[in-house]
Design a protein around this motif. Structure first.
Motif, PDB file in Angstrom:
ATOM      1  N   PHE A 160       0.832  -1.205   0.000  1.00 16.82           N
ATOM      2  CA  PHE A 160       0.000   0.000   0.000  1.00 16.82           C
ATOM      3  C   PHE A 160       0.869   1.259   0.000  1.00 16.82           C
ATOM      4  O   PHE A 160       0.431   2.322  -0.441  1.00 16.82           O
ATOM      5  CB  PHE A 160      -0.954   0.007   1.205  1.00 16.82           C
ATOM      6  CG  PHE A 160      -0.310   0.284   2.541  1.00 16.82           C
ATOM      7  CD1 PHE A 160      -0.362   1.544   3.097  1.00 16.82           C
ATOM      8  CD2 PHE A 160       0.331  -0.734   3.249  1.00 16.82           C
ATOM      9  CE1 PHE A 160       0.218   1.801   4.342  1.00 16.82           C
ATOM     10  CE2 PHE A 160       0.900  -0.489   4.488  1.00 16.82           C
ATOM     11  CZ  PHE A 160       0.851   0.783   5.035  1.00 16.82           C
ATOM     12  N   THR A 161       2.113   1.157   0.460  1.00 11.89           N
ATOM     13  CA  THR A 161       2.999   2.321   0.465  1.00 11.89           C
ATOM     14  C   THR A 161       3.766   2.479  -0.846  1.00 11.89           C
ATOM     15  O   THR A 161       4.547   3.421  -0.992  1.00 11.89           O
ATOM     16  CB  THR A 161       4.009   2.230   1.630  1.00 11.89           C
ATOM     17  OG1 THR A 161       4.852   1.102   1.435  1.00 11.89           O
ATOM     18  CG2 THR A 161       3.299   2.132   2.960  1.00 11.89           C
TER      19      THR A 161
ATOM     20  N   MET B 114      -1.130   7.914   8.607  1.00 10.36           N
ATOM     21  CA  MET B 114      -1.771   6.624   8.377  1.00 10.36           C
ATOM     22  C   MET B 114      -3.269   6.621   8.660  1.00 10.36           C
ATOM     23  O   MET B 114      -4.052   6.005   7.922  1.00 10.36           O
ATOM     24  CB  MET B 114      -1.050   5.535   9.169  1.00 10.36           C
ATOM     25  CG  MET B 114       0.318   5.220   8.597  1.00 10.36           C
ATOM     26  SD  MET B 114       1.092   3.779   9.347  1.00 10.36           S
ATOM     27  CE  MET B 114       2.462   3.535   8.197  1.00 10.36           C
TER      28      MET B 114
ATOM     29  N   TYR C 201      -4.957   8.226   5.811  1.00 13.19           N
ATOM     30  CA  TYR C 201      -4.891   7.325   4.654  1.00 13.19           C
ATOM     31  C   TYR C 201      -6.035   6.314   4.686  1.00 13.19           C
ATOM     32  O   TYR C 201      -6.693   6.054   3.670  1.00 13.19           O
ATOM     33  CB  TYR C 201      -3.539   6.614   4.675  1.00 13.19           C
ATOM     34  CG  TYR C 201      -3.211   5.796   3.449  1.00 13.19           C
ATOM     35  CD1 TYR C 201      -2.596   6.372   2.344  1.00 13.19           C
ATOM     36  CD2 TYR C 201      -3.493   4.438   3.403  1.00 13.19           C
ATOM     37  CE1 TYR C 201      -2.282   5.618   1.222  1.00 13.19           C
ATOM     38  CE2 TYR C 201      -3.186   3.673   2.294  1.00 13.19           C
ATOM     39  CZ  TYR C 201      -2.574   4.266   1.200  1.00 13.19           C
ATOM     40  OH  TYR C 201      -2.268   3.519   0.093  1.00 13.19           O
ATOM     41  N   VAL C 202      -6.299   5.771   5.872  1.00 13.11           N
ATOM     42  CA  VAL C 202      -7.415   4.829   6.023  1.00 13.11           C
ATOM     43  C   VAL C 202      -8.744   5.549   5.825  1.00 13.11           C
ATOM     44  O   VAL C 202      -9.649   5.062   5.133  1.00 13.11           O
ATOM     45  CB  VAL C 202      -7.362   4.161   7.410  1.00 13.11           C
ATOM     46  CG1 VAL C 202      -8.617   3.335   7.656  1.00 13.11           C
ATOM     47  CG2 VAL C 202      -6.121   3.279   7.526  1.00 13.11           C
TER      48      VAL C 202
ATOM     49  N   TRP D  34      -6.663   2.466   1.920  1.00 12.56           N
ATOM     50  CA  TRP D  34      -6.203   1.160   2.417  1.00 12.56           C
ATOM     51  C   TRP D  34      -7.228   0.092   2.073  1.00 12.56           C
ATOM     52  O   TRP D  34      -8.374   0.135   2.542  1.00 12.56           O
ATOM     53  CB  TRP D  34      -5.982   1.225   3.924  1.00 12.56           C
ATOM     54  CG  TRP D  34      -5.764  -0.073   4.656  1.00 12.56           C
ATOM     55  CD1 TRP D  34      -6.504  -0.551   5.690  1.00 12.56           C
ATOM     56  CD2 TRP D  34      -4.737  -1.045   4.440  1.00 12.56           C
ATOM     57  NE1 TRP D  34      -6.018  -1.757   6.137  1.00 12.56           N
ATOM     58  CE2 TRP D  34      -4.920  -2.091   5.388  1.00 12.56           C
ATOM     59  CE3 TRP D  34      -3.681  -1.152   3.544  1.00 12.56           C
ATOM     60  CZ2 TRP D  34      -4.100  -3.199   5.457  1.00 12.56           C
ATOM     61  CZ3 TRP D  34      -2.852  -2.261   3.614  1.00 12.56           C
ATOM     62  CH2 TRP D  34      -3.054  -3.269   4.559  1.00 12.56           C
TER      63      TRP D  34
ATOM     64  N   PRO E 291      -7.040  -3.783   2.315  1.00 12.66           N
ATOM     65  CA  PRO E 291      -6.205  -4.909   2.723  1.00 12.66           C
ATOM     66  C   PRO E 291      -6.426  -6.183   1.921  1.00 12.66           C
ATOM     67  O   PRO E 291      -5.491  -6.930   1.660  1.00 12.66           O
ATOM     68  CB  PRO E 291      -6.553  -5.111   4.204  1.00 12.66           C
ATOM     69  CG  PRO E 291      -7.879  -4.438   4.387  1.00 12.66           C
ATOM     70  CD  PRO E 291      -7.891  -3.288   3.425  1.00 12.66           C
TER      71      PRO E 291
ATOM     72  N   THR F  81       1.100  -2.409   8.411  1.00  9.20           N
ATOM     73  CA  THR F  81      -0.224  -2.041   7.946  1.00  9.20           C
ATOM     74  C   THR F  81      -0.489  -0.639   8.512  1.00  9.20           C
ATOM     75  O   THR F  81       0.211  -0.199   9.424  1.00  9.20           O
ATOM     76  CB  THR F  81      -1.299  -3.018   8.445  1.00  9.20           C
ATOM     77  OG1 THR F  81      -1.420  -2.870   9.875  1.00  9.20           O
ATOM     78  CG2 THR F  81      -0.937  -4.453   8.114  1.00  9.20           C
ATOM     79  N   PRO F  82      -1.475   0.076   8.008  1.00 10.23           N
ATOM     80  CA  PRO F  82      -1.725   1.413   8.573  1.00 10.23           C
ATOM     81  C   PRO F  82      -1.968   1.408  10.079  1.00 10.23           C
ATOM     82  O   PRO F  82      -1.705   2.406  10.756  1.00 10.23           O
ATOM     83  CB  PRO F  82      -2.964   1.886   7.806  1.00 10.23           C
ATOM     84  CG  PRO F  82      -2.875   1.197   6.500  1.00 10.23           C
ATOM     85  CD  PRO F  82      -2.326  -0.166   6.821  1.00 10.23           C
TER      86      PRO F  82
END
Length: 603
Positions: A109-110, A224, A227-228, A233, A235, A265-266
């Motif tokens: 994701f990054t 983060m 971002y979510v 994000w 997953p 993960t975030p």
């Protein structure tokens, strides 16, 4: 007569041992140990990394383990009717490489979106994002990655991203994925305004202008949660995507084992409890991949301590519980990760030496530790008592000295413990601390890109804006000299901190051996006062040193009888290529794990 027969028999056995072992200690030791191999590699240049037998021509394997290392002539004893014999035709073989710092489990994701690392200005970065957005009009979130403040001169801002004129969220992540920047649409969607609170003031925070208004840049893991919240994000897509692509890519470059210092993960920037739950969920996915035969490498991984609420009384028992469940040679947990400081570009790296004075500074600025000295010490001591290793993100002189003191204290308090606590990245080390590290044999992991010019600017212009020339010359890149003087140093590419295509063994070798970024000769070598690695230093860092750090030196890291049949095969000897040409000329044509191909492109 019986005495003569005994002497003759004794001489015959000795002759068989000598012939079978090629005069070396690590080949099959007697005629009784000769077995029919499943597979044989012969007619190669084999770099064993075993000082008692540095090179060989052939290797035989049975049931995933090495049963012979020696000459083309003597390997014939291990060949039967069903043995697969592979003629290497002079190709170069090393032990399977061990990347001892890489995030190849859930971190794609990054790295999703468009890579803007080539941009040398904000305008160039925006042009790259605009072209990407125009070609992908259906994207719900536009993401760019790997902008470099050393090239741009600063972090981008929301005002910069707003110039794209997009009515959808836009996020740009910096190199190493430490920082994130959002456009105004994204900030509004996530309900971020000037009243937002910083996670760790001065270390994990929202950047503000002189009037106290947020700029849109979120420093360290502050980005983060946003971002979510903007829906970036995903997953169920990003976790398997990471495993398939990033692990597959490293396998194609000769990597057979990795140490993953924290599953990213975030949530690791949002909630410690959720971070641990993510870890458990992802370990089940990894187990399924092993059971189905999809796994391409051995993985040693660990829970991640990052936030202020991270408590060793929670994390150490959790790591012990994970070790009880995952303690085999394909998937192992025997450590936990502490993220103890940040990046110098945002003055979040914890240094003993003051940063250069910035506008608005009343006093010399010293960044706080991201995790307090008390928490670092308590975690290391409690982990040592349970034989759990601690791996620390430790980049600045202050955090390295703090961790070194606690590791030494743990060795004295628990002399029977088998822990091998480690510090990673180690860009800036005081010579006095280096001497302690050497004395107590504390292992280190270095990331070459963090000390070369692409990260720090031509002639170090970016880093010299933050620290004095004396500090930089005294402390930066000292790990190189330490390694050459016997310190146990491994190398790691740290993707997604670096893109995985620029974080594989040969790329890292060229960085460490030239102090330059491959493909960017115009930036020059940096730091110029350090002696670069030799090929011996580089090979050792990703084989025997890394195996020792993983506490698997009896199973991997060198090509010896009894160890696993893990190999990397190259088109030509790495020793015959000039350091500045390694990336261009060295091609991994085969990778074997347990003697089976995880990559085959010309074998």
């Amino acid at each position: 007569m019986k005495k003569i027969q005994f002497i003759l028999s004794f001489l015959l056995v000795g002759l068989l041992i000598a012939c079978n072992s090629d005069g070396k200690n690590n080949s099959a030791s007697s005629a009784a140990e000769i077995v029919v191999a499943d597979k044989v590699l012969q007619n190669g240049t084999i770099e064993t990394m075993n000082p008692d037998q540095p090179t060989a021509e052939a290797v035989a394997m049975k049931d995933g383990k090495i049963v012979f290392v020696g000459s083309n002539n003597n390997v014939k004893d291990f060949v039967g009717d069903n043995t697969e014999v592979i003629d290497l035709g002079g190709k170069y073989v090393t032990p399977g490489f061990i990347d001892a710092h890489t995030h190849v489990i859930a971190s794609s994701f990054t790295t999703s979106g468009v890579n803007v690392q080539a941009a040398q200005s904000i305008d160039e970065m925006l042009a790259i994002i605009k072209e990407y957005s125009d070609k992908n009009p259906d994207l719900k979130v536009v993401q760019a990655v790997s902008y470099r403040p050393a090239a741009l001169g600063r972090n981008p801002s929301a005002a910069d991203l707003d110039k794209l004129g997009l009515d959808k969220p836009v996020v740009a992540l910096g190199n190493s994925s430490h920082d994130g920047v959002f456009n105004t649409v994204a900030l509004k969607l996530a309900k971020i305004d000037n009243n937002v609170k910083d996670n760790v003031p001065g270390v994990v925070y929202w950047e503000r202008d002189a009037s106290g208004n947020i700029t849109g840049a979120a420093i360290e893991t502050q980005w983060m949660q946003t971002y979510v919240d903007i829906g970036a994000w995903i997953p169920e897509i990003m976790v398997p995507e990471t495993m398939n692509y990033m692990q597959g890519y490293l396998a194609s470059q000769g990597v057979t084992s990795v140490l993953v210092p924290g599953v990213i993960t975030p949530n690791f920037g949002i909630s410690s409890e959720a971070t641990r739950q993510d870890f458990e969920d992802i370990m089940k996915i990894l187990t399924t991949r092993i059971e189905s035969g999809e796994a391409k490498m051995r993985i040693n991984t660990m829970p991640f301590m990052k936030l202020l609420d991270a408590d060793p009384d929670d994390y150490v028992p959790f790591a012990v519980r994970m070790r009880e469940k995952y303690n085999n040679d394909m998937l192992r947990v025997n450590s936990l990760k502490m993220h103890a400081d940040g990046h110098y570009n945002d003055r979040a790296m914890s240094m003993s030496e003051p940063y250069n004075k910035d506008e608005g500074d009343d006093l010399p600025y010293l960044a706080p530790l991201a995790m307090s000295a008390d928490v670092i010490h308590a975690t290391i001591m409690k982990a040592t008592s349970e034989n759990i290793n601690v791996v620390l993100h430790a980049d600045g002189t202050r955090v390295i000295q703090t961790a070194t003191n606690s590791i030494i204290a743990s060795k004295k308090a628990y002399p029977e413990a088998t822990t091998r606590h480690r510090m990673d990245h180690i860009s800036f080390i005081n010579p006095e601390t280096a001497a302690q590290i050497m004395e107590y044999n504390i292992p280190l992991n270095a990331t070459p890109i963090f000390t070369n010019a692409v990260e720090n600017g031509k002639d170090g212009e970016a880093v010299l804006k933050k620290y004095s020339k004396e500090t930089v010359e005294r402390t930066m890149g000292l790990y190189m000299e330490m390694a050459q003087n016997g310190a146990n140093v491994s190398l790691g590419g740290d993707p997604p901190g670096s893109v995985v295509e620029e974080a594989y063994p040969v790329w890292l070798f060229q960085q460490a051996m030239t102090l330059e970024q491959p493909g960017r000769p115009e930036l020059g070598a940096f730091p110029q006062n350090r002696k670069p690695y030799t090929i011996d230093d580089a090979l050792k860092s990703m084989t025997v040193n890394a195996a020792w750090q993983l506490q698997m030196e009896d199973k991997i890291g060198s090509i010896e009888v009894g160890k696993y049949a893990d190999f990397a095969v190259f088109n030509k000897s790495l020793r015959d290529i000039k350091p500045e040409n390694l990336v261009e000329e060295a091609k991994c044509v085969g990778t074997m794990l347990y003697g089976e191909y995880t990559h085959n492109d010309g074998m």
